[in-house]
Write a protein that holds these residues in place. Structure first.
Motif, PDB file in Angstrom:
ATOM      1  N   THR A 194      -2.318   9.700  -9.569  1.00  0.00           N
ATOM      2  CA  THR A 194      -3.403   8.815  -9.157  1.00  0.00           C
ATOM      3  C   THR A 194      -4.729   9.559  -9.201  1.00  0.00           C
ATOM      4  O   THR A 194      -4.780  10.790  -9.117  1.00  0.00           O
ATOM      5  CB  THR A 194      -3.166   8.277  -7.731  1.00  0.00           C
ATOM      6  N   GLY A 232      -2.727   3.762 -11.764  1.00  0.00           N
ATOM      7  CA  GLY A 232      -1.737   4.788 -11.476  1.00  0.00           C
ATOM      8  C   GLY A 232      -0.824   4.958 -12.677  1.00  0.00           C
ATOM      9  O   GLY A 232      -0.606   4.017 -13.449  1.00  0.00           O
ATOM     10  N   PRO A 268      -4.270  -0.983 -10.004  1.00  0.00           N
ATOM     11  CA  PRO A 268      -4.188  -1.151  -8.550  1.00  0.00           C
ATOM     12  C   PRO A 268      -4.701  -2.522  -8.129  1.00  0.00           C
ATOM     13  O   PRO A 268      -5.338  -3.232  -8.915  1.00  0.00           O
ATOM     14  CB  PRO A 268      -5.108  -0.038  -8.031  1.00  0.00           C
ATOM     15  N   GLN A 322       0.824  -1.204   0.000  1.00  0.00           N
ATOM     16  CA  GLN A 322       0.000   0.000   0.000  1.00  0.00           C
ATOM     17  C   GLN A 322       0.862   1.260   0.000  1.00  0.00           C
ATOM     18  O   GLN A 322       1.912   1.308   0.647  1.00  0.00           O
ATOM     19  CB  GLN A 322      -0.921   0.021   1.220  1.00  0.00           C
ATOM     20  N   ILE A 348      -4.628  10.033  -0.594  1.00  0.00           N
ATOM     21  CA  ILE A 348      -5.132   8.788  -1.167  1.00  0.00           C
ATOM     22  C   ILE A 348      -4.353   7.611  -0.603  1.00  0.00           C
ATOM     23  O   ILE A 348      -3.151   7.715  -0.344  1.00  0.00           O
ATOM     24  CB  ILE A 348      -5.037   8.808  -2.716  1.00  0.00           C
ATOM     25  N   SER A 397      -7.980   7.491  -8.007  1.00  0.00           N
ATOM     26  CA  SER A 397      -8.712   6.862  -6.913  1.00  0.00           C
ATOM     27  C   SER A 397      -8.092   5.501  -6.649  1.00  0.00           C
ATOM     28  O   SER A 397      -7.316   5.001  -7.472  1.00  0.00           O
ATOM     29  CB  SER A 397     -10.198   6.717  -7.269  1.00  0.00           C
ATOM     30  N   PRO A 398      -8.429   4.857  -5.519  1.00  0.00           N
ATOM     31  CA  PRO A 398      -7.854   3.541  -5.216  1.00  0.00           C
ATOM     32  C   PRO A 398      -8.218   2.457  -6.220  1.00  0.00           C
ATOM     33  O   PRO A 398      -7.564   1.408  -6.254  1.00  0.00           O
ATOM     34  CB  PRO A 398      -8.436   3.222  -3.830  1.00  0.00           C
ATOM     35  N   SER A 399      -9.236   2.680  -7.036  1.00  0.00           N
ATOM     36  CA  SER A 399      -9.669   1.665  -7.991  1.00  0.00           C
ATOM     37  C   SER A 399      -9.302   1.995  -9.435  1.00  0.00           C
ATOM     38  O   SER A 399      -9.640   1.248 -10.349  1.00  0.00           O
ATOM     39  CB  SER A 399     -11.189   1.473  -7.900  1.00  0.00           C
ATOM     40  N   HIS A 446      -7.102  -4.513  -5.349  1.00  0.00           N
ATOM     41  CA  HIS A 446      -8.254  -4.208  -4.503  1.00  0.00           C
ATOM     42  C   HIS A 446      -8.132  -4.977  -3.190  1.00  0.00           C
ATOM     43  O   HIS A 446      -7.911  -6.189  -3.178  1.00  0.00           O
ATOM     44  CB  HIS A 446      -9.552  -4.564  -5.218  1.00  0.00           C
ATOM     45  N   ILE A 505      -3.654   3.753  -1.835  1.00  0.00           N
ATOM     46  CA  ILE A 505      -3.806   2.908  -3.016  1.00  0.00           C
ATOM     47  C   ILE A 505      -2.817   1.755  -2.919  1.00  0.00           C
ATOM     48  O   ILE A 505      -1.718   1.915  -2.375  1.00  0.00           O
ATOM     49  CB  ILE A 505      -3.593   3.732  -4.309  1.00  0.00           C
TER      50      ILE A 505
END
Length: 209
Positions: A181, A188, A204, A121, A156, A183-185, A206, A158
């Motif tokens: 970036t 990148g 990324p 992470q 963020i 968002s985490p979904s 999940h 990620i």
């Protein structure tokens, strides 16, 4: 008059462009097997002269002519996917950090991430200009490395496959690297700072809640 190389698998995309030594008469797009490109990189490591690439008229083969070697490869029929659509054109956070610092942090995290599908992470904190790289292991415990970074945009968290991060950071010779970036979904985008001729997109991972 530029050469653009693009390679992709289901998780990442790399695009590299460079000026041609001589202009070409018309645009051409071909798919070269990865093994041939790896071999070309190996035999051309110490090549001082420009490499001459020639595609046969039937577009079935490509010849790479070096000073003392000619490499011939079959071409893969078909059309390469439109990779331009894969590259995000927006960003919500831009993080600039030392390439060697991030690479070292990722290599350390990999030791802890091996048991957990290589999940590592990145915790990006604009308010304190910090990038925290973390990984966990039931056997060896937790790892966390804090790096100073220049951050524009939103905080963020990620996660990425750390092996993919190590792969791209290992070939960037710029002292600074940029991570964009959204968002985490969302993917990148990694580039050498101040350079536009190399772009690496990585999907990324999940995390289960």
């Amino acid at each position: 008059d530029r050469l653009t190389l693009a390679a992709a698998d289901g998780y990442r995309l790399s695009v590299r462009s460079a000026p041609l030594a001589e202009p070409v008469s018309e645009p051409l797009s071909v798919i070269v097997p990865a093994r041939a490109m790896v071999e070309l990189a190996r035999i051309s490591a110490e090549e001082e002269n420009p490499i001459l690439a020639t595609v046969t008229p039937d577009q079935n083969r490509i010849l790479f002519q070096l000073t003392n070697v000619v490499l011939v490869s079959q071409l893969i029929p078909g059309n390469f996917p439109d990779y331009e659509q894969i590259i995000p054109r927006e960003r919500k956070t831009r993080t600039t950090v030392g390439t060697s610092d991030l690479l070292k942090a990722c290599r350390t995290a990999q030791i802890f991430a091996r048991e957990g599908a290589d999940i590592t992470q990145l915790h990006i904190h604009p308010e304190s200009s910090r990038l925290v790289v973390s990984a966990s292991s039931a056997e060896t415990g937790d790892d966390e490395t804090e790096l100073k970074a220049t951050i524009e945009g939103e905080p963020i968290d990620i996660a990425f496959n750390v092996r993919y991060l190590i792969d791209v950071l290992s070939v960037i010779d710029n002292p600074q690297v940029v991570l964009d970036t959204i968002s985490p979904s969302r993917p990148g985008v990694i580039r050498p700072a101040g350079e536009e001729d190399f772009t690496h997109v990585v999907m990324p991972m999940h995390l289960g809640q």
